[in-house]
Motif scaffolding. Structure first.
Motif, short mmCIF file in Angstrom:
data_model
loop_
_atom_site.label_atom_id
_atom_site.label_comp_id
_atom_site.label_asym_id
_atom_site.label_seq_id
_atom_site.Cartn_x
_atom_site.Cartn_y
_atom_site.Cartn_z
N ALA A 200 70.37 56.11 34.49
CA ALA A 200 71.11 54.85 34.38
C ALA A 200 71.37 54.22 35.74
O ALA A 200 72.45 54.33 36.30
CB ALA A 200 72.41 55.09 33.63
N GLU B 90 61.14 50.35 28.77
CA GLU B 90 62.23 49.39 28.89
C GLU B 90 61.85 48.13 29.67
O GLU B 90 62.70 47.47 30.27
CB GLU B 90 63.46 50.06 29.52
CG GLU B 90 64.07 51.19 28.67
CD GLU B 90 64.70 50.70 27.35
OE1 GLU B 90 64.92 49.49 27.19
OE2 GLU B 90 64.95 51.56 26.48
N THR B 352 65.21 55.40 21.64
CA THR B 352 66.46 55.41 22.42
C THR B 352 66.57 56.74 23.15
O THR B 352 65.82 57.68 22.85
CB THR B 352 67.66 55.24 21.49
OG1 THR B 352 67.77 56.41 20.67
CG2 THR B 352 67.50 54.01 20.60
N ASP B 353 67.52 56.84 24.08
CA ASP B 353 67.56 58.07 24.91
C ASP B 353 68.95 58.39 25.47
O ASP B 353 69.07 58.81 26.62
CB ASP B 353 66.54 57.98 26.05
CG ASP B 353 66.90 56.92 27.08
OD1 ASP B 353 67.37 55.82 26.67
OD2 ASP B 353 66.75 57.18 28.27
N SER B 415 74.76 53.33 22.29
CA SER B 415 75.10 53.39 23.72
C SER B 415 76.60 53.58 23.89
O SER B 415 77.06 54.42 24.67
CB SER B 415 74.69 52.10 24.44
OG SER B 415 73.30 52.06 24.61
N SER B 426 71.28 56.01 29.08
CA SER B 426 69.90 56.40 29.34
C SER B 426 69.82 57.76 30.01
O SER B 426 70.16 57.91 31.18
CB SER B 426 69.19 55.37 30.22
OG SER B 426 67.86 55.83 30.46
N HIS B 429 64.88 57.23 30.16
CA HIS B 429 63.94 56.09 30.14
C HIS B 429 64.26 55.02 31.17
O HIS B 429 63.42 54.18 31.47
CB HIS B 429 63.88 55.46 28.74
CG HIS B 429 63.34 56.38 27.69
ND1 HIS B 429 63.47 56.14 26.36
CD2 HIS B 429 62.68 57.56 27.80
CE1 HIS B 429 62.92 57.14 25.68
NE2 HIS B 429 62.45 58.01 26.53
N LYS B 435 68.22 47.64 28.98
CA LYS B 435 69.56 48.23 28.91
C LYS B 435 70.51 47.66 29.96
O LYS B 435 71.50 48.32 30.33
CB LYS B 435 69.47 49.76 29.06
CG LYS B 435 68.72 50.44 27.93
CD LYS B 435 69.21 51.87 27.70
CE LYS B 435 68.29 52.65 26.80
NZ LYS B 435 67.22 53.33 27.58
#
Lengths: 471, 471
Positions: A200, B90, B352-353, B415, B426, B429, B435
């Motif tokens: 992230a 992404e 998703t991750d 999320s 995340s 990814h 995101k």
């Protein structure tokens, strides 16, 4: 204020500083000090780098109070220097441009321990000893062990500390999950959650770990914990040659034997420890090893290690599994640093910390030993050899200019040797004031990237200026 | 050039772009392309995010050539977007402001493998498959395994990739020793040496790993390698409940069992794989585990794992040690992603991750399954549960606006659920274009710190703009 003459230029002048201190006194009352003794205690005290005291010391108790100090200091353009336990070896806590020392020892709450997640959250002033005492009953421990029990976890994060356990458990780089930090503009940032991995955005955690207080003041941090191993076995073995001891270490790492610690003391270091701790160890290069695991896996590891050690010229092989016997076996390693002062009383010591790729370790230590001999220096060697990281501990008289010049030449060559082997001038002590030139040689254009980051995050240069690089 | 309308404002206009492309053609000749098909192939192709092609594609062959492109692009104020294999999920390789795609596939030299140091140095365009084929005869492998064999190591570093092996071997964060990178001003920086630890200034390596091409273009990298384990054992076991499977995973991690992979497939995912791969597995939540070590230690681990699994409601327990039997046992896991497309032909899928602290994993998956049911979505689940990281793979029709709206609601809740559990939107990814909002919710003021770093290092915002955050 003795450092006032340094305050020209970009920073607030003496009257700005007086106004800042008056504002801080309104907030902190008795938690602010300006006496010279206290100020000097909050500058470099452990090494030969000159003591450069701050203008005042404050003891904040919350992240919010730290933010208040930083915001006020920014208004008056006065530096802020975070202070943990003062165990830094490279002048990290000095105040070359004056400023406010922010002593975090009152921020010593253990906020949460989560055994199921093997992690915890603490304030920056919590010490290693305090955390590990708190954890003992849960069967957990915090594995990063730089030697100083009283080191604060905030300071360890800020300097990317490591130590004997790093070969298995990693350094602060691997063991800090997130930090809460005050940025130069007084904003408060949390750098991440507690998931074991994240993609992230920028890795702000890793950026602040090792930034030595120059980008932000770490006030809180979440740390990985480890389960106390079911079985711990210690082994000690002297070698015919230092090359043999290094090669044994290299093979142990290459085979992935899973050692928790693998430490080397050279003959001079064993000699010092024999005097200090009244031991009668053979004065030979000696490996101290600790193996963690299940009873079956440590048995397997001890056998594998003994085989490697014998093939590399081990002269003897002692091992122990119960706690008292292990402590006796490892005493020489634990006493290593202190023994140097005892062995050469009245002398100053300093501690270097280069690290190289493990394949170059034997070569780097052998060349360094030869350099020590040629230079006429006394400098025992003790190393976290599993990481390719070793210390020399030169003994010298700081008032003898010839000795100091010889020492400076040795230090420059040592850094250069490690860098030429694709290693680093600092495996674990950081740059501070002491290794600014070595970092330039190591990183080249990378130092300019660090400066750009610093300018982006701290445009007024109020956070711990004069460390890592000059601006 | 179809994206010209987006180029207003800070970036060079159409005529600037034409001049830049002309200059690049002088350097690159046939290694520059402007055809639409080629441009579209170098934008987002794998997911539902709209394809936003660059103005041109170039194929540099050296770090020096990359620096030339970046310097020229800076002069003309035109974006530069690095491109590895295009497997990003992404929209990382999209060119929302146009610009030059820098395809690194010709930088595919393996520069050095150093078995004694368990490391190697490669150019950024080397793929995982290429490196692991090269290493096989040396008994070594590169352990980070995001699934895509053709992913480039530069791209994996830029997105902080991980995958099934991360629970034991770490992610790109832990496995990149240093990178060589071109900064926005065209300068070339090497972020460190090859020592296993370093306290030498800011951790530029970890800052660039995961920066998604927005701070620098990675052109070369040194990676940690691992020895191929002496003994590899695979085990598969279906559980009565997904909660039981999660709790078994949690205990395995808490006991430090040393698993190399521990993967969960839910009943819907097993159903899809049964169709795709003509298997007849019980349609139940199922754990796929791999244990690495010595023969003795893997035996010990299998026994410990079976005991945990049975206590958590495992319905069955199959295990295998030889390579062919392991491959058969794990086939369902390897085919998981592809099976979803087969099972629901004509539909789009996305992946998703999120990741959460391991103690919250069962709760997060259970709530997410309930959310999927309530939303009327089809979304098999497959997870790297040892890291608290799991994928849902929603199946949808992008032309059905109601379905898309339902999906968007689900993604936002997912999320938010992970963030509320101190996890991340995340785990592996990255943020890219997809995101950006989730990152704001997760990081708060931290996004502003990222922006300050970006402005400090890339003041013209020419490196992969429009990713991670908006400026």
């Amino acid at each position: 204020m003795g450092t006032a003459k340094l305050h020209a230029g970009a920073y607030g002048d003496v009257s700005e500083r007086r106004r800042l201190i008056a504002s801080l006194r309104d907030i902190f009352g008795a938690r602010l000090a300006t006496g010279e003794a206290m100020r000097r205690q909050h500058a470099n005290t452990l090494t030969w780098i000159a003591n450069e005291p701050p203008d005042a010391v404050v003891w904040p108790e919350t992240t919010r109070e730290v933010a208040d100090v930083v915001r006020l200091a920014g208004t008056h353009r006065v530096p802020v220097i975070p202070f943990g336990a003062g165990t830094s070896l490279e002048g990290h806590v000095n105040a070359p441009c004056g400023g406010i020392a922010l002593d975090l020892q009152r921020m010593n709450r253990i906020i949460a321990v989560r055994a199921r997640d093997l992690d915890c959250t603490v304030e920056a002033g919590v010490t290693r000893r305090q955390l590990n005492q708190h954890l003992r009953d849960e069967g957990l421990f915090f594995p990063v062990d730089p030697g100083a029990e009283e080191a604060t976890l905030g300071g360890m994060a800020a300097t990317r500390a490591s130590g004997t356990n790093a070969v298995r458990y990693g350094t602060m780089r691997e063991n800090v999950l997130n930090v809460t930090a005050v940025m130069a503009d007084g904003s408060i940032v949390k750098t991440g959650g507690r998931a074991r991995k994240s993609a992230a955005g920028y890795d702000l955690t890793r950026l602040l770990v090792g930034s030595e207080g120059t980008l932000a003041i770490i006030t809180e941090l979440s740390l990985r914990l480890a389960a106390i191993p079911e079985s711990i076995v210690a082994a000690v073995c002297p070698f015919a040659t230092i090359d043999g001891a290094c090669n044994a270490s290299i093979q142990v790492i290459q085979l992935g034997l899973g050692v928790a610690r693998i430490e080397l003391l050279d003959a001079a270091q064993i000699g010092a420890v024999n005097v200090h701790s009244k031991l009668a160890l053979e004065e030979a290069p000696t490996l101290f090893v600790e193996l963690n695991g299940t009873p079956a896996s440590t048995r397997e590891q001890v056998a594998a290690f003994e085989e490697i050690a014998r093939a590399c010229g081990a002269l003897d092989f002692a091992w122990a599994a119960d706690a008292d016997a292990r402590r006796r076996l490892w005493q020489a390693r634990h006493d290593a640093f202190w023994s140097v002062g005892t062995r050469w009383p009245g002398k100053s010591v300093l501690v270097t910390d280069v690290a190289v790729p493990i394949s170059r370790l034997a070569e780097c230590i052998t060349e360094t030993e030869a350099d020590i001999r040629r230079s006429g220096l006394v400098a025992p060697i003790v190393g976290h050899v599993g990481d390719g990281n070793f210390h020399t501990i030169p003994v010298f008289d700081p008032s003898n200019l010839r000795e100091v010049a010889t020492l400076r030449g040795f230090l420059a060559r040592l850094s250069q040797r490690a860098i030429a082997m694709e290693g680093t001038c600092s495996g674990e002590h950081g740059i501070g004031q002491g290794k600014i030139d070595a970092l330039k040689r190591e990183m080249g254009t990378g130092v300019e990237v660090m400066r750009q980051i610093k300018r982006g995050l701290d445009p007024l240069n109020i956070l711990n200026p004069g460390k890592i690089f000059t601006l």
